[in-house]
Design a protein around this motif. Structure first.
Motif, PDB file in Angstrom:
ATOM      1  N   ILE A 173      -2.143  64.295 -28.432  1.00  0.00           N
ATOM      2  CA  ILE A 173      -1.186  63.765 -29.402  1.00  0.00           C
ATOM      3  C   ILE A 173      -1.904  62.868 -30.399  1.00  0.00           C
ATOM      4  O   ILE A 173      -2.563  61.891 -30.018  1.00  0.00           O
ATOM      5  N   ASN A 174      -1.781  63.202 -31.666  1.00  0.00           N
ATOM      6  CA  ASN A 174      -2.256  62.366 -32.772  1.00  0.00           C
ATOM      7  C   ASN A 174      -1.156  62.414 -33.833  1.00  0.00           C
ATOM      8  O   ASN A 174      -1.287  63.050 -34.869  1.00  0.00           O
ATOM      9  N   CYS A 175      -0.059  61.744 -33.538  1.00  0.00           N
ATOM     10  CA  CYS A 175       1.176  61.876 -34.322  1.00  0.00           C
ATOM     11  C   CYS A 175       1.661  60.493 -34.724  1.00  0.00           C
ATOM     12  O   CYS A 175       1.774  59.597 -33.877  1.00  0.00           O
ATOM     13  N   ALA A 176       1.965  60.318 -36.003  1.00  0.00           N
ATOM     14  CA  ALA A 176       2.361  59.009 -36.519  1.00  0.00           C
ATOM     15  C   ALA A 176       3.875  58.796 -36.478  1.00  0.00           C
ATOM     16  O   ALA A 176       4.351  57.721 -36.137  1.00  0.00           O
ATOM     17  N   THR A 177       4.644  59.809 -36.838  1.00  0.00           N
ATOM     18  CA  THR A 177       6.101  59.653 -36.875  1.00  0.00           C
ATOM     19  C   THR A 177       6.730  61.036 -36.922  1.00  0.00           C
ATOM     20  O   THR A 177       6.056  62.042 -36.728  1.00  0.00           O
ATOM     21  N   GLY A 178       8.025  61.087 -37.194  1.00  0.00           N
ATOM     22  CA  GLY A 178       8.700  62.376 -37.274  1.00  0.00           C
ATOM     23  C   GLY A 178      10.155  62.266 -36.864  1.00  0.00           C
ATOM     24  O   GLY A 178      10.750  61.183 -36.856  1.00  0.00           O
ATOM     25  N   SER A 179      10.732  63.394 -36.507  1.00  0.00           N
ATOM     26  CA  SER A 179      12.146  63.488 -36.157  1.00  0.00           C
ATOM     27  C   SER A 179      12.375  62.968 -34.738  1.00  0.00           C
ATOM     28  O   SER A 179      11.755  63.458 -33.784  1.00  0.00           O
ATOM     29  N   ALA A 180      13.261  62.007 -34.602  1.00  0.00           N
ATOM     30  CA  ALA A 180      13.547  61.427 -33.284  1.00  0.00           C
ATOM     31  C   ALA A 180      14.288  62.427 -32.392  1.00  0.00           C
ATOM     32  O   ALA A 180      14.014  62.523 -31.197  1.00  0.00           O
ATOM     33  N   VAL A 205       2.582  68.402 -16.970  1.00  0.00           N
ATOM     34  CA  VAL A 205       2.177  68.301 -18.370  1.00  0.00           C
ATOM     35  C   VAL A 205       1.566  66.917 -18.567  1.00  0.00           C
ATOM     36  O   VAL A 205       2.266  65.907 -18.522  1.00  0.00           O
ATOM     37  N   ASN A 206       0.260  66.871 -18.750  1.00  0.00           N
ATOM     38  CA  ASN A 206      -0.453  65.609 -18.948  1.00  0.00           C
ATOM     39  C   ASN A 206      -0.640  65.362 -20.439  1.00  0.00           C
ATOM     40  O   ASN A 206      -1.091  66.250 -21.167  1.00  0.00           O
ATOM     41  N   THR A 207      -0.286  64.181 -20.888  1.00  0.00           N
ATOM     42  CA  THR A 207      -0.392  63.841 -22.302  1.00  0.00           C
ATOM     43  C   THR A 207      -1.640  62.990 -22.533  1.00  0.00           C
ATOM     44  O   THR A 207      -1.987  62.140 -21.701  1.00  0.00           O
ATOM     45  N   VAL A 208      -2.288  63.225 -23.671  1.00  0.00           N
ATOM     46  CA  VAL A 208      -3.531  62.519 -24.023  1.00  0.00           C
ATOM     47  C   VAL A 208      -3.349  61.921 -25.414  1.00  0.00           C
ATOM     48  O   VAL A 208      -3.167  62.650 -26.393  1.00  0.00           O
ATOM     49  N   GLY A 209      -3.385  60.601 -25.522  1.00  0.00           N
ATOM     50  CA  GLY A 209      -3.260  59.931 -26.807  1.00  0.00           C
ATOM     51  C   GLY A 209      -4.611  59.798 -27.481  1.00  0.00           C
ATOM     52  O   GLY A 209      -5.579  59.332 -26.870  1.00  0.00           O
ATOM     53  N   CYS A 210      -4.686  60.209 -28.732  1.00  0.00           N
ATOM     54  CA  CYS A 210      -5.943  60.111 -29.485  1.00  0.00           C
ATOM     55  C   CYS A 210      -5.607  59.789 -30.934  1.00  0.00           C
ATOM     56  O   CYS A 210      -4.553  60.194 -31.437  1.00  0.00           O
ATOM     57  N   GLY A 238       4.394  62.471 -20.217  1.00  0.00           N
ATOM     58  CA  GLY A 238       3.405  63.134 -19.378  1.00  0.00           C
ATOM     59  C   GLY A 238       3.455  62.691 -17.926  1.00  0.00           C
ATOM     60  O   GLY A 238       3.787  61.540 -17.613  1.00  0.00           O
ATOM     61  N   ASP A 239       3.116  63.611 -17.033  1.00  0.00           N
ATOM     62  CA  ASP A 239       2.969  63.253 -15.618  1.00  0.00           C
ATOM     63  C   ASP A 239       1.788  62.304 -15.439  1.00  0.00           C
ATOM     64  O   ASP A 239       1.872  61.347 -14.682  1.00  0.00           O
ATOM     65  N   MET A 240       0.698  62.602 -16.114  1.00  0.00           N
ATOM     66  CA  MET A 240      -0.444  61.684 -16.199  1.00  0.00           C
ATOM     67  C   MET A 240      -0.655  61.377 -17.673  1.00  0.00           C
ATOM     68  O   MET A 240      -0.896  62.277 -18.476  1.00  0.00           O
ATOM     69  N   ARG A 241      -0.550  60.102 -18.042  1.00  0.00           N
ATOM     70  CA  ARG A 241      -0.657  59.697 -19.439  1.00  0.00           C
ATOM     71  C   ARG A 241      -2.033  59.092 -19.676  1.00  0.00           C
ATOM     72  O   ARG A 241      -2.340  58.019 -19.189  1.00  0.00           O
ATOM     73  N   LEU A 242      -2.846  59.842 -20.420  1.00  0.00           N
ATOM     74  CA  LEU A 242      -4.219  59.436 -20.681  1.00  0.00           C
ATOM     75  C   LEU A 242      -4.351  58.914 -22.112  1.00  0.00           C
ATOM     76  O   LEU A 242      -3.540  59.247 -22.981  1.00  0.00           O
ATOM     77  N   GLY A 243      -5.384  58.143 -22.347  1.00  0.00           N
ATOM     78  CA  GLY A 243      -5.645  57.623 -23.683  1.00  0.00           C
ATOM     79  C   GLY A 243      -7.128  57.417 -23.892  1.00  0.00           C
ATOM     80  O   GLY A 243      -7.834  56.959 -22.981  1.00  0.00           O
ATOM     81  N   TYR A 244      -7.608  57.761 -25.078  1.00  0.00           N
ATOM     82  CA  TYR A 244      -9.001  57.509 -25.417  1.00  0.00           C
ATOM     83  C   TYR A 244      -9.192  56.019 -25.730  1.00  0.00           C
ATOM     84  O   TYR A 244      -8.238  55.335 -26.125  1.00  0.00           O
ATOM     85  N   PRO A 245     -10.422  55.493 -25.582  1.00  0.00           N
ATOM     86  CA  PRO A 245     -10.627  54.043 -25.730  1.00  0.00           C
ATOM     87  C   PRO A 245     -10.217  53.489 -27.087  1.00  0.00           C
ATOM     88  O   PRO A 245      -9.787  52.339 -27.172  1.00  0.00           O
ATOM     89  N   ARG A 246     -10.348  54.284 -28.165  1.00  0.00           N
ATOM     90  CA  ARG A 246     -10.050  53.772 -29.499  1.00  0.00           C
ATOM     91  C   ARG A 246      -8.721  54.282 -30.052  1.00  0.00           C
ATOM     92  O   ARG A 246      -8.501  54.250 -31.260  1.00  0.00           O
TER      93      ARG A 246
END
Length: 234
Positions: free
Chosen positions: A98-105, A122-127, A141-149
């Motif tokens: 996911i690299n999403c700023a905004t959109g339809s709620a 479904v594991n979600t990864v924030g980048c 996500g079942d497992m919610r991951l995120g990159y350091p930056r």
């Protein structure tokens, strides 16, 4: 004598822009039985090479992307891909970057429900930047991951102004009722998935809160900060 040239009233339309082509990668496939029977005398068998889009290969491997502001079109497409992968292989995990700023709620809530209801994890990864409804989908996500930056921002996107010239007063109140319902649903999701009190969620979503990866982990949006992705899991 000078020659008069009559100019057209309307200028010719610009030709439509050609869509950008996605990079293609080779897909190796073994020759069929009939081809092998015809080429038995040959020392080396001919190998067919089929070129397909890069994203198609990744979709088949269970890797999905949300890299634009979510709309009804790309949101419905994402829901379709999630359901297709769940039917194709219910036991294999799906990874959504996911690299999403905004959109339809409303569309984001639909994607959230689709992620929560399919059999595989479904594991979600924030980048990059994950803001507004992007952070809502990250919570699914079942497992919610995120990159350091990664930067995570929670706030509610403002609804579009109602056009009274094309609509009626009854339509205005109907839209306000839908907006209020969606806002309440988003509040409930953030409270349930982060563990934060309702008053804090209500305040942060109204004012907006921008967090780093570590702050998002402490807030309850991210489960794990990962510096490298283990592709052996796919």
């Amino acid at each position: 004598m000078p020659v008069k040239v009559k100019l057209p009233n309307k200028l010719p339309k610009k030709p439509p822009k050609k869509p950008k082509k996605l990079p293609k990668v080779p897909l190796m496939s073994e020759p069929e039985d009939e081809v092998e029977a015809e080429n038995e005398k040959e020392e080396e068998e001919e190998i067919k090479i089929r070129w397909i889009n890069l994203h198609t290969i990744l979709y088949e491997s269970g890797v999905l992307f949300l890299t634009k502001n979510i709309t009804r079109k790309n949101g419905n497409r994402l829901i379709g891909l999630i359901i297709h992968l769940a039917l194709y292989n219910p036991t294999r995990d799906i990874y959504l970057f996911i690299n999403c700023a905004t959109g339809s709620a409303r569309t984001a809530v639909a994607v959230f429900d689709a992620i929560q209801t399919v059999p595989p994890k479904v594991n979600t990864v924030g980048c990059g930047m994950t803001a507004a409804v992007g952070s809502l989908i990250l919570l699914a996500g079942d497992m919610r991951l995120g990159y350091p930056r990664v930067r995570v921002m929670v706030y509610k996107p403002k609804p579009k102004r109602y056009n009274f010239k094309k609509g009626t007063l009854r339509g205005f109140f109907h839209k306000q009722e839908i907006v209020t319902y969606i806002n309440d649903v988003i509040d409930e999701i953030f409270v349930a998935r982060t563990g934060q009190p309702y008053d804090i969620i209500k305040k942060d979503l109204a004012e907006g809160l921008c967090m780093s990866a570590k702050e998002a982990q402490d807030y309850g949006i991210i489960d794990l900060i990962t510096s490298e992705f283990n592709f052996d899991l796919i």
